[in-house]
Design an enzyme around this catalytic site. Sequence first.
Site, short mmCIF file in Angstrom:
data_model
loop_
_atom_site.label_atom_id
_atom_site.label_comp_id
_atom_site.label_asym_id
_atom_site.label_seq_id
_atom_site.Cartn_x
_atom_site.Cartn_y
_atom_site.Cartn_z
N ARG A 99 2.39 -7.11 8.83
CA ARG A 99 1.95 -6.29 9.78
C ARG A 99 2.57 -6.06 11.14
O ARG A 99 2.68 -5.10 11.83
CB ARG A 99 0.43 -6.26 9.60
CG ARG A 99 -0.25 -5.90 8.25
CD ARG A 99 -1.54 -6.68 8.14
NE ARG A 99 -2.22 -5.97 6.92
CZ ARG A 99 -3.19 -6.63 6.40
NH1 ARG A 99 -3.72 -7.57 7.03
NH2 ARG A 99 -3.98 -6.20 5.43
N TYR A 103 -12.41 -2.73 -3.24
CA TYR A 103 -12.85 -2.70 -2.07
C TYR A 103 -14.46 -2.95 -2.04
O TYR A 103 -14.85 -2.50 -0.83
CB TYR A 103 -12.44 -1.91 -1.03
CG TYR A 103 -10.82 -2.05 -0.39
CD1 TYR A 103 -10.47 -3.33 0.15
CD2 TYR A 103 -9.80 -1.16 -0.56
CE1 TYR A 103 -9.25 -3.45 0.61
CE2 TYR A 103 -8.37 -1.17 -0.12
CZ TYR A 103 -8.27 -2.50 0.52
OH TYR A 103 -6.84 -2.81 0.91
N THR A 159 -5.70 -8.32 10.31
CA THR A 159 -5.83 -6.73 9.54
C THR A 159 -5.36 -5.64 10.48
O THR A 159 -4.97 -4.88 10.06
CB THR A 159 -7.47 -6.68 9.37
OG1 THR A 159 -7.57 -7.82 8.67
CG2 THR A 159 -8.04 -5.48 8.96
N LYS A 182 0.74 -1.18 -0.13
CA LYS A 182 -0.22 -0.03 -0.03
C LYS A 182 0.85 1.39 -0.26
O LYS A 182 2.18 1.23 0.28
CB LYS A 182 -0.85 -0.08 1.22
CG LYS A 182 -1.85 -1.21 1.27
CD LYS A 182 -2.77 -1.19 2.42
CE LYS A 182 -3.50 -2.38 2.36
NZ LYS A 182 -4.82 -2.53 3.59
N ARG A 236 -1.84 -14.82 3.55
CA ARG A 236 -2.45 -14.21 4.65
C ARG A 236 -1.71 -14.33 6.04
O ARG A 236 -1.55 -13.43 6.86
CB ARG A 236 -3.83 -14.51 4.79
CG ARG A 236 -4.77 -14.31 3.72
CD ARG A 236 -5.18 -12.77 3.81
NE ARG A 236 -6.12 -12.15 4.88
CZ ARG A 236 -6.66 -11.43 4.81
NH1 ARG A 236 -6.79 -10.36 3.84
NH2 ARG A 236 -7.51 -11.07 6.04
N PHE A 262 -15.34 3.44 7.55
CA PHE A 262 -14.12 3.67 7.33
C PHE A 262 -13.72 3.55 5.59
O PHE A 262 -12.49 3.95 5.42
CB PHE A 262 -13.06 2.67 8.01
CG PHE A 262 -13.24 1.47 7.74
CD1 PHE A 262 -12.77 0.63 6.56
CD2 PHE A 262 -13.81 0.59 8.38
CE1 PHE A 262 -12.68 -0.65 6.34
CE2 PHE A 262 -13.93 -0.98 8.14
CZ PHE A 262 -13.39 -1.40 7.06
N ASN A 305 -1.71 -0.19 7.32
CA ASN A 305 -1.35 -1.53 7.55
C ASN A 305 -0.34 -2.12 6.58
O ASN A 305 -0.34 -3.32 6.23
CB ASN A 305 -2.52 -2.60 8.05
CG ASN A 305 -3.60 -2.48 7.10
OD1 ASN A 305 -3.25 -2.00 5.85
ND2 ASN A 305 -4.51 -3.31 7.45
N GLU A 339 -9.28 -10.51 -8.02
CA GLU A 339 -8.37 -9.26 -7.85
C GLU A 339 -7.35 -9.20 -8.75
O GLU A 339 -6.69 -8.23 -9.59
CB GLU A 339 -7.71 -9.35 -6.56
CG GLU A 339 -8.66 -8.86 -5.38
CD GLU A 339 -8.21 -9.19 -3.79
OE1 GLU A 339 -7.27 -9.54 -3.78
OE2 GLU A 339 -9.08 -9.02 -3.08
N HIS A 346 -1.61 -5.46 1.41
CA HIS A 346 -2.84 -6.25 1.23
C HIS A 346 -2.46 -7.46 0.58
O HIS A 346 -1.56 -7.88 -0.21
CB HIS A 346 -3.74 -5.34 -0.03
CG HIS A 346 -4.72 -6.44 -0.65
ND1 HIS A 346 -5.99 -6.47 -0.03
CD2 HIS A 346 -4.94 -7.09 -1.73
CE1 HIS A 346 -6.71 -7.38 -0.80
NE2 HIS A 346 -5.96 -7.79 -1.76
#
Length: 153
Positions: free
Chosen positions: A106, A53, A95, A13, A89, A61, A116, A130, A119
């Site tokens: 993270r 998203y 998250t 990100k 993951r 948010f 964070n 995606e 992704h």
Amino acid sequence: MSSTTEQTFIAIKPDGVQRGLIAPIISRFENRGFKLVAINLVMPSKDHLETHYADLKSKPFFPGLVKYMSSGPICAMVWEGRDAVKTGRTLLGATNPLASAPGTIRGDYALDVGRNVCHGSDSVENAKKEIKLWFPNGTTAWNSVQHNWVFEE
Ligand code: GDP
Ligand code: MG
């Protein structure tokens, strides 16, 4: 590809890019034995991010999330390997970085859920969606010389 070989969409990100975390994050996937099959540094449109998203559209948010994701370049990637989605993951951590274990991306590099750094697709089905959204021209198939040193068969 063997039956458990998958592709997952991983994106560093804008905060991760700005903080110089492209190389350390890529290293984690390379070192684990995953194979990079697509990479692109991009600043996607608001529309693109809202599509990415879409399942979070109703969250309070959401506007902040889209603003955050639009705030600078993103390093979009596809990684391939055994159980790439689930293991990706695991490499990412929870998250909310406060709940991410040390040793995860993270858990090592972030403190705020709204910053964070990385992704990762949460299911094989979403990974496919995606990858199509971020890499409409597809990925690059190649044989890694490491394959037989990473996998028994
Ligand atoms: P992920 O799959 O672990 O990235 O988590 P989600 O798909 O649930 O949420 C997508 C992204 O939205 C997260 O990575 C966070 O950047 C952001 N996000 C999720 N929950 C919150 C929240 O409660 N507050 C804020 N500010 N951002 C959130
Ligand atoms: Mg998600």
